[in-house]
Design a protein around this motif. Structure first.
Motif, PDB file in Angstrom:
ATOM      1  N   UNK A  93     -15.395  15.759  31.916  1.00  0.00           N
ATOM      2  CA  UNK A  93     -16.492  16.019  31.198  1.00  0.00           C
ATOM      3  C   UNK A  93     -16.811  16.977  30.356  1.00  0.00           C
ATOM      4  N   UNK A  94     -16.785  16.815  29.150  1.00  0.00           N
ATOM      5  CA  UNK A  94     -16.839  17.966  28.080  1.00  0.00           C
ATOM      6  C   UNK A  94     -18.150  18.145  27.515  1.00  0.00           C
ATOM      7  N   UNK A  95     -18.483  19.493  27.232  1.00  0.00           N
ATOM      8  CA  UNK A  95     -19.620  19.803  26.922  1.00  0.00           C
ATOM      9  C   UNK A  95     -19.742  20.958  25.881  1.00  0.00           C
ATOM     10  N   UNK A  96     -20.745  21.424  24.961  1.00  0.00           N
ATOM     11  CA  UNK A  96     -20.730  22.585  24.505  1.00  0.00           C
ATOM     12  C   UNK A  96     -21.019  23.549  25.744  1.00  0.00           C
ATOM     13  N   UNK A  97     -20.913  24.932  25.366  1.00  0.00           N
ATOM     14  CA  UNK A  97     -21.216  25.911  26.529  1.00  0.00           C
ATOM     15  C   UNK A  97     -22.400  26.160  26.740  1.00  0.00           C
ATOM     16  N   UNK A  98     -23.514  26.062  26.054  1.00  0.00           N
ATOM     17  CA  UNK A  98     -24.885  26.541  26.026  1.00  0.00           C
ATOM     18  C   UNK A  98     -25.673  25.299  27.166  1.00  0.00           C
ATOM     19  N   UNK A  99     -25.003  24.278  27.390  1.00  0.00           N
ATOM     20  CA  UNK A  99     -25.531  23.463  28.295  1.00  0.00           C
ATOM     21  C   UNK A  99     -25.202  23.639  29.724  1.00  0.00           C
ATOM     22  N   UNK A 100     -24.023  24.375  29.946  1.00  0.00           N
ATOM     23  CA  UNK A 100     -23.311  24.651  31.142  1.00  0.00           C
ATOM     24  C   UNK A 100     -24.552  25.057  32.093  1.00  0.00           C
ATOM     25  N   UNK A 101     -25.228  25.838  32.079  1.00  0.00           N
ATOM     26  CA  UNK A 101     -26.161  26.672  32.944  1.00  0.00           C
ATOM     27  C   UNK A 101     -27.534  26.045  33.019  1.00  0.00           C
ATOM     28  N   UNK A 102     -27.444  25.045  32.320  1.00  0.00           N
ATOM     29  CA  UNK A 102     -28.862  24.612  32.448  1.00  0.00           C
ATOM     30  C   UNK A 102     -29.379  23.712  33.790  1.00  0.00           C
ATOM     31  N   UNK A 103     -30.164  24.228  34.467  1.00  0.00           N
ATOM     32  CA  UNK A 103     -30.490  23.687  35.811  1.00  0.00           C
ATOM     33  C   UNK A 103     -30.939  22.100  35.751  1.00  0.00           C
ATOM     34  N   UNK A 104     -30.427  21.291  36.625  1.00  0.00           N
ATOM     35  CA  UNK A 104     -30.789  19.972  36.917  1.00  0.00           C
ATOM     36  C   UNK A 104     -31.756  20.214  38.422  1.00  0.00           C
ATOM     37  N   UNK A 105     -31.870  19.151  38.981  1.00  0.00           N
ATOM     38  CA  UNK A 105     -32.662  18.997  40.425  1.00  0.00           C
ATOM     39  C   UNK A 105     -31.793  19.443  41.321  1.00  0.00           C
ATOM     40  N   UNK A 106     -30.458  19.185  41.186  1.00  0.00           N
ATOM     41  CA  UNK A 106     -29.401  19.490  42.322  1.00  0.00           C
ATOM     42  C   UNK A 106     -28.699  20.489  41.943  1.00  0.00           C
ATOM     43  N   UNK A 107     -28.135  20.739  40.705  1.00  0.00           N
ATOM     44  CA  UNK A 107     -27.222  21.785  40.353  1.00  0.00           C
ATOM     45  C   UNK A 107     -27.015  21.719  38.757  1.00  0.00           C
ATOM     46  N   UNK A 108     -26.487  22.870  38.270  1.00  0.00           N
ATOM     47  CA  UNK A 108     -26.139  22.604  36.998  1.00  0.00           C
ATOM     48  C   UNK A 108     -24.614  22.090  36.633  1.00  0.00           C
ATOM     49  N   UNK A 109     -24.140  21.937  35.495  1.00  0.00           N
ATOM     50  CA  UNK A 109     -22.845  21.640  35.251  1.00  0.00           C
ATOM     51  C   UNK A 109     -22.004  22.701  35.543  1.00  0.00           C
ATOM     52  N   UNK A 110     -22.287  24.044  35.433  1.00  0.00           N
ATOM     53  CA  UNK A 110     -21.517  25.384  35.942  1.00  0.00           C
ATOM     54  C   UNK A 110     -21.347  25.301  37.532  1.00  0.00           C
TER      55      UNK A 110
END
Length: 381
Positions: A93-110
């Motif tokens: 899964x590839x993403x720009x860095x500023x999306x890595x730490x955005x929280x979801x309901x379970x966890x962030x991508x980081x």
């Protein structure tokens, strides 16, 4: 630095500030009855606070921070779907860095990466396409996120993948458009705005005419602006001048970069690959008709929603509620200042964020934190 220092000249800035004061006084702007100007772009928000422009302008001018940060307006359900994709063993899964730490309901991508998911930060979708060429036994999914600024690059990457027959590359499309949420804001009877500072980078792609409805239907002035201090001050002066003269027009302060009709090559690529979604969910605004993009049938082989059965390709899900106490939606739509959120600097910090606005490079809460928000909070207390 040539061609930059000219737009940071303090002598010129003082002249524009004096002109702003004169016009603001002429129209009767006061702190009790301010002229409310929404800067749409998160890059403008950060520039305003970085250079202290909010402290320099007439006290009767209030900046309202709009929904111009694509990471910030992404609902938590989309982050959850990114994590779901990233945790598949066959996926890189590839993403720009500023999306890595955005929280979801379970966890962030980081956090998902820390748990073992193969998640790579890249600088462009072409980096992801190259990964697909080098890893033919893996599925490479690029997180297509952003306004009209980033949409052409993903469209052209898909076209390149199609030409080259790279079938293990796909886009998880969460591209969104600027005009539709602005219409939603203007239709909100509780949103009191007097004018807009329009986004520079988006307008570089789409031109200035997509904003005509703001002036023609709603009678509000909008000035497309650059990102240097003098750009923004000049744009504020242009908005105030329109108000003083009883005009409502689309004006282009950033004409050195933004063409009236946009970039025809970028527009053609986007139109070839994408089509409007019937609706798309925005954090704080809910579902907005035709505000998001999806891939056309001709490119479904490179559409991660179709390939993996996630997102709107599977079903339209109910809006995901914000974490308790999180006011991202209210801040992002200009109904609340970041420091008015009970969690700002307490339950929500850059190290432990509750919402996207604290971690995005264009988020309003991040701007307040980085450029004096903590002091503002302490003063409020």
């Amino acid at each position: 630095m040539k061609y930059v220092e000219e737009f940071r000249d303090p002598v010129a800035a003082r002249g524009v500030l004096a002109a702003i004061t004169a016009v603001a006084d002429r129209i009767g702007a006061t702190p009790e009855a301010p002229v409310r100007i929404m800067e749409i772009c998160g890059g403008h928000t950060h520039a305003i606070f970085r250079y202290g422009l909010d402290k320099m302008v007439h006290p009767g001018i209030e900046f309202i921070h709009g929904p111009g940060c694509p990471v910030c307006v992404l609902p938590m359900a989309r982050v959850d779907e990114c994590v779901e994709l990233a945790e598949r063993p066959e996926v890189i899964f590839c993403t720009f860095g500023d999306a890595m730490r955005v929280p979801g309901t379970r966890k962030s991508l980081l956090q998902a990466k820390a748990d073992g998911a193969d998640i790579r930060m890249v600088y462009s979708p072409l980096d992801a396409l190259e990964l697909a060429r080098r890893n033919p036994d893996r599925e490479i999914v690029f997180f297509g996120l952003g306004f009209e600024t980033t949409t052409p690059s993903t469209a052209m990457s898909v076209q390149q993948a199609a030409r080259d027959g790279v079938m293990n590359f796909s886009i998880f499309c969460n591209h969104i458009t600027v005009p539709a949420p602005l219409r939603a804001l203007l239709n909100d009877p509780h949103m009191m705005l007097d004018g807009f500072v329009g986004p520079g980078h988006v307008s570089m792609v789409i031109g200035t005419h997509p904003y005509d409805f703001i002036a023609e239907e709603f009678g509000k002035p909008i000035v497309v602006a650059g990102f240097e201090p003098l750009d923004l001050l000049h744009s504020v002066l242009m908005v105030l001048t329109q108000i003083a003269e009883g005009r409502a027009e689309v004006e282009n302060q950033y004409a050195r970069v933004v063409p009236e009709h946009g970039n025809p090559i970028s527009i053609a690529a986007v139109d070839a690959v994408y089509e409007p979604r019937p609706s798309f969910e925005w954090r704080g605004l809910g579902e907005i008709d035709a505000s998001g993009l999806r891939m056309r049938d001709a490119f479904r082989a490179w559409d991660a929603e179709a390939k993996f059965g996630v997102g709107y390709g599977a079903e339209v899900r109910a809006a995901t509620p914000e974490p308790e106490g999180c006011a991202c939606g209210a801040v992002m739509t200009g109904r609340m200042k970041p420091t008015a959120c009970a969690q700002f600097g307490k339950g929500c910090t850059p190290e432990m964020p509750l919402g996207a606005l604290m971690v995005s490079s264009e988020g309003a809460c991040a701007a307040y934190w980085q450029y004096g928000g903590v002091r503002a909070l302490e003063a409020a207390e």
